[in-house]
Write a protein that holds these residues in place. Structure first.
Motif, PDB file in Angstrom:
ATOM      1  N   LYS A   1      56.127  99.185  70.144  1.00  0.00           N
ATOM      2  CA  LYS A   1      55.771  99.204  69.317  1.00  0.00           C
ATOM      3  C   LYS A   1      55.150  99.584  68.532  1.00  0.00           C
ATOM      4  CE  LYS A   1      56.586  93.965  69.391  1.00  0.00           C
ATOM      5  NZ  LYS A   1      55.768  93.155  69.432  1.00  0.00           N
ATOM      6  N   GLU A   2      54.410  99.497  67.170  1.00  0.00           N
ATOM      7  CA  GLU A   2      53.410 100.437  66.267  1.00  0.00           C
ATOM      8  C   GLU A   2      52.101 100.394  67.309  1.00  0.00           C
ATOM      9  OE1 GLU A   2      56.020 102.431  63.054  1.00  0.00           O
ATOM     10  OE2 GLU A   2      54.405 101.159  62.573  1.00  0.00           O
ATOM     11  N   ARG A   3      51.395 101.216  66.265  1.00  0.00           N
ATOM     12  CA  ARG A   3      49.215 100.491  66.817  1.00  0.00           C
ATOM     13  C   ARG A   3      49.147  99.233  65.873  1.00  0.00           C
ATOM     14  NH1 ARG A   3      46.074 105.590  67.412  1.00  0.00           N
ATOM     15  NH2 ARG A   3      46.413 105.213  65.464  1.00  0.00           N
ATOM     16  N   GLU A   4      48.835  98.412  66.027  1.00  0.00           N
ATOM     17  CA  GLU A   4      48.420  97.829  64.552  1.00  0.00           C
ATOM     18  C   GLU A   4      47.046  97.481  65.217  1.00  0.00           C
ATOM     19  OE1 GLU A   4      50.520  93.850  65.755  1.00  0.00           O
ATOM     20  OE2 GLU A   4      49.758  93.586  67.353  1.00  0.00           O
ATOM     21  N   PHE A   5      46.090  96.638  64.252  1.00  0.00           N
ATOM     22  CA  PHE A   5      44.660  96.885  63.623  1.00  0.00           C
ATOM     23  C   PHE A   5      44.539  95.271  64.661  1.00  0.00           C
ATOM     24  CE2 PHE A   5      40.714  96.088  61.946  1.00  0.00           C
ATOM     25  CZ  PHE A   5      40.759  94.417  61.220  1.00  0.00           C
ATOM     26  N   VAL A   6      43.384  95.343  65.285  1.00  0.00           N
ATOM     27  CA  VAL A   6      42.973  93.647  65.698  1.00  0.00           C
ATOM     28  C   VAL A   6      41.985  93.551  65.434  1.00  0.00           C
ATOM     29  CG1 VAL A   6      42.352  92.798  68.052  1.00  0.00           C
ATOM     30  CG2 VAL A   6      44.472  94.331  67.539  1.00  0.00           C
ATOM     31  N   ALA A   7      40.733  94.408  64.814  1.00  0.00           N
ATOM     32  CA  ALA A   7      39.737  93.763  64.772  1.00  0.00           C
ATOM     33  C   ALA A   7      38.642  94.754  64.524  1.00  0.00           C
ATOM     34  CB  ALA A   7      38.633  93.087  65.649  1.00  0.00           C
ATOM     35  N   GLN A   8      37.360  94.245  63.761  1.00  0.00           N
ATOM     36  CA  GLN A   8      36.913  95.653  62.851  1.00  0.00           C
ATOM     37  C   GLN A   8      35.292  95.446  63.055  1.00  0.00           C
ATOM     38  OE1 GLN A   8      37.768  97.900  59.510  1.00  0.00           O
ATOM     39  NE2 GLN A   8      35.724  96.625  58.394  1.00  0.00           N
ATOM     40  N   LEU A   9      34.451  95.513  63.289  1.00  0.00           N
ATOM     41  CA  LEU A   9      32.796  95.348  63.002  1.00  0.00           C
ATOM     42  C   LEU A   9      32.347  97.239  61.964  1.00  0.00           C
ATOM     43  CD1 LEU A   9      30.966  93.904  63.802  1.00  0.00           C
ATOM     44  CD2 LEU A   9      29.988  95.235  65.619  1.00  0.00           C
ATOM     45  N   THR A  10      32.053  96.118  61.299  1.00  0.00           N
ATOM     46  CA  THR A  10      31.515  97.254  59.775  1.00  0.00           C
ATOM     47  C   THR A  10      30.321  97.631  60.437  1.00  0.00           C
ATOM     48  OG1 THR A  10      30.224  95.953  58.353  1.00  0.00           O
ATOM     49  CG2 THR A  10      32.528  96.788  58.946  1.00  0.00           C
TER      50      THR A  10
END
Length: 117
Positions: free
Chosen positions: A42-51
């Motif tokens: 599968k393609e890489r996918e976003f999980v979570a972000q901390l700005t």
């Protein structure tokens, strides 16, 4: 810049894991950090972000409600706490850094999470 991810492993469905990413070579306070994952085939996918200013954002599909991202500016680390893991969470997990949120220019080498039922 180096991002060193760790904490992956082989776990049973329902277990928890805590991934950690240590950053070096950058002014950590100025960067937004994120976790992505790539499952086999599968393609890489976003999980979570901390700005950089403490805001968080989570994928609607990948672990929402089960994953928590957190950071420690003093240690230059960003963690991903993952609960109630399922086999669908099996993937290589990557941490990433960017000055602009959602625009990531530095990537770690990844840590493998394998969940068996």
């Amino acid at each position: 810049v180096q991002l060193q991810a760790s904490g992956g492993g082989l776990v049973q469905a329902g277990d928890s894991l805590r991934l950690s990413c240590v950053a070096s070579g950058l002014t950590f306070d100025d960067y937004s950090m994120a976790w992505f994952r790539q499952a086999p085939g599968k393609e890489r996918e976003f999980v979570a972000q901390l700005t950089w200013n403490g805001g968080t954002m989570y994928s609607a599909d990948s672990g929402k409600g089960r994953f928590i991202i957190s950071g420690d500016n003093a240690k230059k680390t960003v963690d991903l706490r993952m609960d109630s893991l399922t086999p669908e969470d099996t993937a290589v997990y990557y941490c990433a850094a960017g000055v602009v949120p959602s625009t990531y220019i530095y990537w770690g080498q990844g840590t493998l999470v394998t969940v068996f039922s």
